[in-house]
Design a protein around this motif. Structure first.
Motif, mmCIF file in Angstrom:
data_model
loop_
_atom_site.group_PDB
_atom_site.id
_atom_site.type_symbol
_atom_site.label_atom_id
_atom_site.label_comp_id
_atom_site.label_asym_id
_atom_site.label_seq_id
_atom_site.Cartn_x
_atom_site.Cartn_y
_atom_site.Cartn_z
ATOM 1 N N ASP A 38 12.606 10.867 -32.150
ATOM 2 C CA ASP A 38 12.990 11.837 -31.124
ATOM 3 C C ASP A 38 11.796 12.610 -30.568
ATOM 4 O O ASP A 38 11.959 13.456 -29.687
ATOM 5 C CB ASP A 38 14.006 12.833 -31.700
ATOM 6 N N MET A 39 10.627 12.338 -31.102
ATOM 7 C CA MET A 39 9.415 13.042 -30.669
ATOM 8 C C MET A 39 8.610 12.142 -29.733
ATOM 9 O O MET A 39 8.052 11.131 -30.162
ATOM 10 C CB MET A 39 8.564 13.428 -31.870
ATOM 11 N N LEU A 40 8.584 12.495 -28.459
ATOM 12 C CA LEU A 40 7.851 11.689 -27.481
ATOM 13 C C LEU A 40 6.373 12.044 -27.493
ATOM 14 O O LEU A 40 5.994 13.211 -27.586
ATOM 15 C CB LEU A 40 8.416 11.901 -26.074
ATOM 16 N N LYS A 41 5.554 11.021 -27.406
ATOM 17 C CA LYS A 41 4.118 11.185 -27.236
ATOM 18 C C LYS A 41 3.698 10.447 -25.970
ATOM 19 O O LYS A 41 4.380 9.509 -25.532
ATOM 20 C CB LYS A 41 3.365 10.646 -28.447
ATOM 21 N N TYR A 42 2.574 10.873 -25.414
ATOM 22 C CA TYR A 42 2.123 10.282 -24.160
ATOM 23 C C TYR A 42 0.666 9.850 -24.283
ATOM 24 O O TYR A 42 -0.152 10.522 -24.927
ATOM 25 C CB TYR A 42 2.273 11.277 -23.002
ATOM 26 N N ALA A 43 0.386 8.723 -23.668
ATOM 27 C CA ALA A 43 -0.980 8.194 -23.668
ATOM 28 C C ALA A 43 -1.337 7.721 -22.270
ATOM 29 O O ALA A 43 -0.460 7.414 -21.438
ATOM 30 C CB ALA A 43 -1.116 7.049 -24.663
ATOM 31 N N LEU A 44 -2.625 7.664 -22.026
ATOM 32 C CA LEU A 44 -3.155 7.231 -20.732
ATOM 33 C C LEU A 44 -3.944 5.948 -20.946
ATOM 34 O O LEU A 44 -4.766 5.862 -21.858
ATOM 35 C CB LEU A 44 -4.071 8.323 -20.173
ATOM 36 N N VAL A 45 -3.687 4.941 -20.090
ATOM 37 C CA VAL A 45 -4.414 3.674 -20.168
ATOM 38 C C VAL A 45 -4.977 3.370 -18.786
ATOM 39 O O VAL A 45 -4.253 3.402 -17.785
ATOM 40 C CB VAL A 45 -3.504 2.524 -20.641
ATOM 41 N N ASN A 46 -6.258 3.087 -18.744
ATOM 42 C CA ASN A 46 -6.895 2.747 -17.468
ATOM 43 C C ASN A 46 -6.556 1.325 -17.059
ATOM 44 O O ASN A 46 -6.349 0.436 -17.894
ATOM 45 C CB ASN A 46 -8.414 2.897 -17.574
ATOM 46 N N ILE A 47 -6.477 1.101 -15.758
ATOM 47 C CA ILE A 47 -6.342 -0.247 -15.198
ATOM 48 C C ILE A 47 -7.693 -0.576 -14.564
ATOM 49 O O ILE A 47 -8.034 -0.040 -13.509
ATOM 50 C CB ILE A 47 -5.215 -0.324 -14.157
ATOM 51 N N PRO A 48 -8.508 -1.425 -15.184
ATOM 52 C CA PRO A 48 -9.911 -1.608 -14.764
ATOM 53 C C PRO A 48 -10.065 -2.504 -13.541
ATOM 54 O O PRO A 48 -10.781 -3.514 -13.565
ATOM 55 C CB PRO A 48 -10.549 -2.218 -16.010
ATOM 56 N N SER A 49 -9.418 -2.113 -12.440
ATOM 57 C CA SER A 49 -9.457 -2.958 -11.237
ATOM 58 C C SER A 49 -10.813 -2.921 -10.550
ATOM 59 O O SER A 49 -11.071 -3.736 -9.656
ATOM 60 C CB SER A 49 -8.366 -2.516 -10.258
ATOM 61 N N ASN A 50 -11.674 -1.969 -10.935
ATOM 62 C CA ASN A 50 -13.032 -1.952 -10.389
ATOM 63 C C ASN A 50 -13.980 -2.838 -11.195
ATOM 64 O O ASN A 50 -15.147 -3.003 -10.831
ATOM 65 C CB ASN A 50 -13.569 -0.521 -10.348
ATOM 66 N N GLN A 51 -13.475 -3.424 -12.282
ATOM 67 C CA GLN A 51 -14.288 -4.302 -13.118
ATOM 68 C C GLN A 51 -13.731 -5.716 -13.213
ATOM 69 O O GLN A 51 -14.464 -6.663 -13.481
ATOM 70 C CB GLN A 51 -14.397 -3.703 -14.524
ATOM 71 N N LEU A 52 -12.431 -5.843 -13.005
ATOM 72 C CA LEU A 52 -11.764 -7.143 -13.072
ATOM 73 C C LEU A 52 -11.006 -7.389 -11.775
ATOM 74 O O LEU A 52 -10.634 -6.438 -11.079
ATOM 75 C CB LEU A 52 -10.783 -7.183 -14.253
ATOM 76 N N PRO A 53 -10.733 -8.642 -11.432
ATOM 77 C CA PRO A 53 -9.935 -8.920 -10.235
ATOM 78 C C PRO A 53 -8.554 -8.279 -10.334
ATOM 79 O O PRO A 53 -7.932 -8.277 -11.397
ATOM 80 C CB PRO A 53 -9.841 -10.452 -10.211
ATOM 81 N N ARG A 54 -8.097 -7.737 -9.233
ATOM 82 C CA ARG A 54 -6.752 -7.132 -9.217
ATOM 83 C C ARG A 54 -5.672 -8.201 -9.299
ATOM 84 O O ARG A 54 -4.574 -7.948 -9.803
ATOM 85 C CB ARG A 54 -6.589 -6.317 -7.935
ATOM 86 N N PHE A 55 -5.986 -9.408 -8.806
ATOM 87 C CA PHE A 55 -4.994 -10.488 -8.754
ATOM 88 C C PHE A 55 -5.491 -11.694 -9.536
ATOM 89 O O PHE A 55 -6.676 -12.035 -9.492
ATOM 90 C CB PHE A 55 -4.721 -10.903 -7.306
ATOM 91 N N THR A 56 -4.564 -12.336 -10.245
ATOM 92 C CA THR A 56 -4.887 -13.536 -11.014
ATOM 93 C C THR A 56 -3.872 -14.620 -10.671
ATOM 94 O O THR A 56 -2.659 -14.366 -10.666
ATOM 95 C CB THR A 56 -4.844 -13.252 -12.534
ATOM 96 N N GLU A 57 -4.373 -15.808 -10.365
ATOM 97 C CA GLU A 57 -3.483 -16.926 -10.058
ATOM 98 C C GLU A 57 -2.970 -17.554 -11.353
ATOM 99 O O GLU A 57 -3.714 -17.712 -12.326
ATOM 100 C CB GLU A 57 -4.225 -17.975 -9.227
ATOM 101 N N LEU A 58 -1.696 -17.913 -11.341
ATOM 102 C CA LEU A 58 -1.044 -18.539 -12.490
ATOM 103 C C LEU A 58 -0.629 -19.960 -12.118
ATOM 104 O O LEU A 58 -0.727 -20.382 -10.968
ATOM 105 C CB LEU A 58 0.178 -17.719 -12.914
#
Length: 684
Positions: free
Chosen positions: A169-189
């Motif tokens: 019942d105890m919520l915690k919050y975390a922040l995660v970066n999305i490294p779009s300035n270091q990796l491609p924003r799009f990846t082909e599958l």
């Protein structure tokens, strides 16, 4: 005198960009690029203009009497926020309702706010573990230690809501970066059933977010982005300008927030918690979608190669008369040359500087550089010229917004090669696009000048419409020399006890007065019953005195025809004023001024928009086109733009973009296609 608000006017322009993404006559991938341009433009608006809007609103809320000050108009913040919200809503609908289904119909599927196909989950997890994981820096949000967390400007993050098995019942919050300035924003599958799939970096992380927090249950994952004030005061620089600009670039990324963009699915309690944690004011909170920084759509992969998905090729045209000349400098000394980029090859400009770098008779080269290409061939030619023993003087504008770091890098490189570098003038930007080459043959000096409406930048020359004049006109080139002398010494140029500039119009000297005189001449002609017309093409029109002159001219009976791409604070108050806007595959960037002069038309080009900053706080240069044949070229280009009935819009008193109607039986005219055909025909 009526003036339209500059920021609402700019939003009208950006909405026109968004309309291009809605236009089904535009190829699909080009429509997606217009979405990207819209998003990029809006980011810059929040970095550069929103701080001033917020400051005025804050001032007026705390001191309503300040509205009586003529320098401060009423707050437009509510109208701006409402318009941005409306546009963002249309942006989302355009992408999800129109463009993503259209992509799928062309066998390309972009995962967007939907579950990932089971056949792709293993590949996405492998990509996450091997390529993405090392770039992630998760941070717990300790509510007692907000100073430990800093959101970088315009970088992407997700806020993760978590609960543990021990304390469900105890919520915690975390922040995660999305490294779009270091990796491609799009990846082909891998394709599935003949459909090519693309996944965004955001979803690669979301699909594997639980891996980062073992022992916790992920209750929610919400994207956020903060935009910070980028408007550093570059006008107060003095002494060591280079060092101060480098310091200001670093400080810019630490600027105060102007927008906190959050996922609309984020629960209100979490939104309130984040606002307090990051000290975000209510007016800075902006509701967004699941994905931010959609300017990255410019880089969307195109696994299906189809000519129908992009604009047809429109290669830059060779100028046949220049292809066979052995020395371009010799040709310039014999006649004026006008180059229309990107319709004609910009290579001739590169060739001019390359030849000057090696020509043994060339002694001196001078140039102003405002936005230098990242891999500038012109800068490399200047380096070669200095190493070949020529005196090369380069004025580098260090205050060119968002290009400061690149300009500094090139300035240091050129200086190390022996180029004389002149840095910014405190309190002024040098926005002029000018160059001068001096050649000595015995006791004779030859001068060749280059003057342009756009930067000496071969990268932007591929998609900015600009014009470059190469001339040996004695009067103009001598005045260029006087101006370069002023830039080096800061001493007012004096020539024979007269005004220093007779041919050139130079801001800070004679530009405003000369334009005013030419407008007054049209007014006088109209009052005498003579034909009177002013035709102006600009990027931005905001300066009050020049707008007042145009209103005065229109009321006197002068036909005032304008093509204004972006900010436009003048209104079509009477039938003599017409305002067009053209947004198309190329960015309309040229500044052209045509005054009827009772049939003896005068034609000018130059670097100056009619903004306060251009006319009063910059060195700008506008210049005449004297050659009748070159005048005709510019007038024909303007005529085609005024005839555009496919992409052109008219601006009304509300700054709405009203499409130009194609009259029954008339021929459709797309100005940019027609101009390409016209300059192609010039060779015949």
């Amino acid at each position: 005198m009526s003036l339209f608000d500059r920021d609402l006017s700019w939003l009208s322009f950006n909405y026109r960009v968004l309309c291009m993404a809605n236009d089904t006559s535009v190829p699909l991938y080009e429509r997606i690029k217009f979405l990207s341009i819209f998003s990029s433009n809006l980011d810059e608006f929040f970095r550069v203009r929103m701080p001033a809007v917020l400051a005025v609103d804050h001032l007026l809320r705390n001191d309503p009497a300040a509205a009586g000050n003529n320098a401060i108009s009423g707050s437009t913040l509510p109208a701006i926020q409402e318009e941005i919200s409306r546009q963002l809503g249309e942006f989302g609908q355009t992408l999800t309702r129109d463009l993503l289904p259209a992509l799928h119909n062309n066998h390309v599927h972009l995962y967007y706010n939907e579950p990932v196909h089971a056949s792709h989950q293993a590949d996405i997890r492998e990509y996450f573990l091997t390529r993405v994981l090392s770039f992630l820096q998760p941070l717990w949000l300790h509510l007692s230690k907000p100073e430990e967390v800093f959101l970088e400007n315009n970088q992407l993050y997700v806020v993760v809501s978590l609960s543990s098995e021990a304390e469900p019942d105890m919520l915690k919050y975390a922040l995660v970066n999305i490294p779009s300035n270091q990796l491609p924003r799009f990846t082909e599958l891998a394709p599935v059933d003949n459909v090519f799939y693309i996944v965004m970096l955001d979803d690669v992380i979301r699909e594997n977010i639980g891996f980062i927090f073992p022992g916790y249950t992920v209750n929610g994952c919400y994207s956020i982005k903060i935009t910070r004030d980028a408007e550093t005061d570059m006008n107060e620089l003095a002494n060591d300008v280079l060092e101060q600009v480098e310091t200001m670039i670093a400080k810019r990324e630490l600027g105060i927030p102007t927008r906190f963009l959050y996922d609309a699915a984020m629960p209100l309690p979490l939104r309130q918690l984040l606002a307090g944690f990051f000290r975000i004011l209510p007016e800075e909170m902006v509701r967004g979608g699941r994905y931010h920084n959609l300017k990255d759509l410019m880089d969307l992969p195109m696994p299906v190669k189809s000519p129908q998905l992009t604009y047809p090729r429109q290669p830059a045209v060779n100028i046949h008369s220049l292809e066979t000349v052995p020395r371009l400098l010799e040709e310039v000394l014999n006649r004026d040359i006008l180059i229309h980029a990107p319709y004609q090859r910009y290579d001739y400009i590169l060739r001019f500087f390359n030849e000057a770098a090696l020509d043994p008779t060339v002694q001196e080269i001078y140039i102003t550089l405002y936005r230098i290409a990242a891999s500038s061939q012109i800068a490399n030619a200047l380096i070669s010229a200095a190493r070949n023993g020529k005196q090369v003087t380069v004025f580098v504008e260090l205050k060119a917004r968002f290009d400061e770091a690149n300009n500094i890098r090139w300035a240091k490189k050129m200086k190390a090669a022996g180029v004389k570098i002149i840095y910014s003038i405190p309190g002024l930007k040098v926005h002029a696009k000018i160059a001068l080459v001096k050649r000595r043959r015995g006791y004779v000096w030859d001068y060749a000048g280059l003057m342009a409406t756009g930067n000496f930048n071969e990268s932007t020359a591929r998609f900015y419409t600009d014009h470059v004049l190469l001339t040996a006109h004695r009067g103009m080139t001598q005045e260029l020399e006087l101006l370069f002398l002023y830039l080096q010494t800061r001493e007012q140029p004096v020539r024979y006890n007269y005004l220093p500039f007779k041919h050139l119009l130079v801001a800070q000297f004679n530009l405003v007065d000369r334009f005013s005189e030419m407008i007054d001449r049209e007014i006088a002609n109209a009052r005498e019953g003579k034909p009177a017309r002013i035709t102006i093409k600009l990027n931005n029109l905001q300066e009050k005195d020049m707008i007042a002159k145009l209103y005065e001219a229109s009321e006197a009976g002068v036909e005032v025809r304008m093509i204004v791409r972006s900010i436009c604070c003048i209104l079509p108050e009477n039938s003599n004023i017409t305002i067009r806007r053209i947004v198309d595959r190329y960015l309309e960037h040229a500044r052209i001024f045509i005054f009827h002069n009772n049939g003896e038309e005068e034609v000018y080009m130059g670097s100056a928009d009619w903004m306060n900053r251009n006319l009063h706080r910059r060195i700008e240069v506008c210049f005449p086109i004297y050659d009748p044949a070159l005048q005709e070229q510019l007038k024909e280009i303007i005529r085609l733009q005024l005839a555009d009935n496919t992409n052109a819009v008219m601006l009304d008193e509300n700054m709405y973009n009203i499409p130009v109607k194609q009259e029954p039986g008339s021929t459709p005219v797309n100005a940019q296609m027609a101009i390409h055909a016209y300059v192609t025909a010039l060779n015949n």
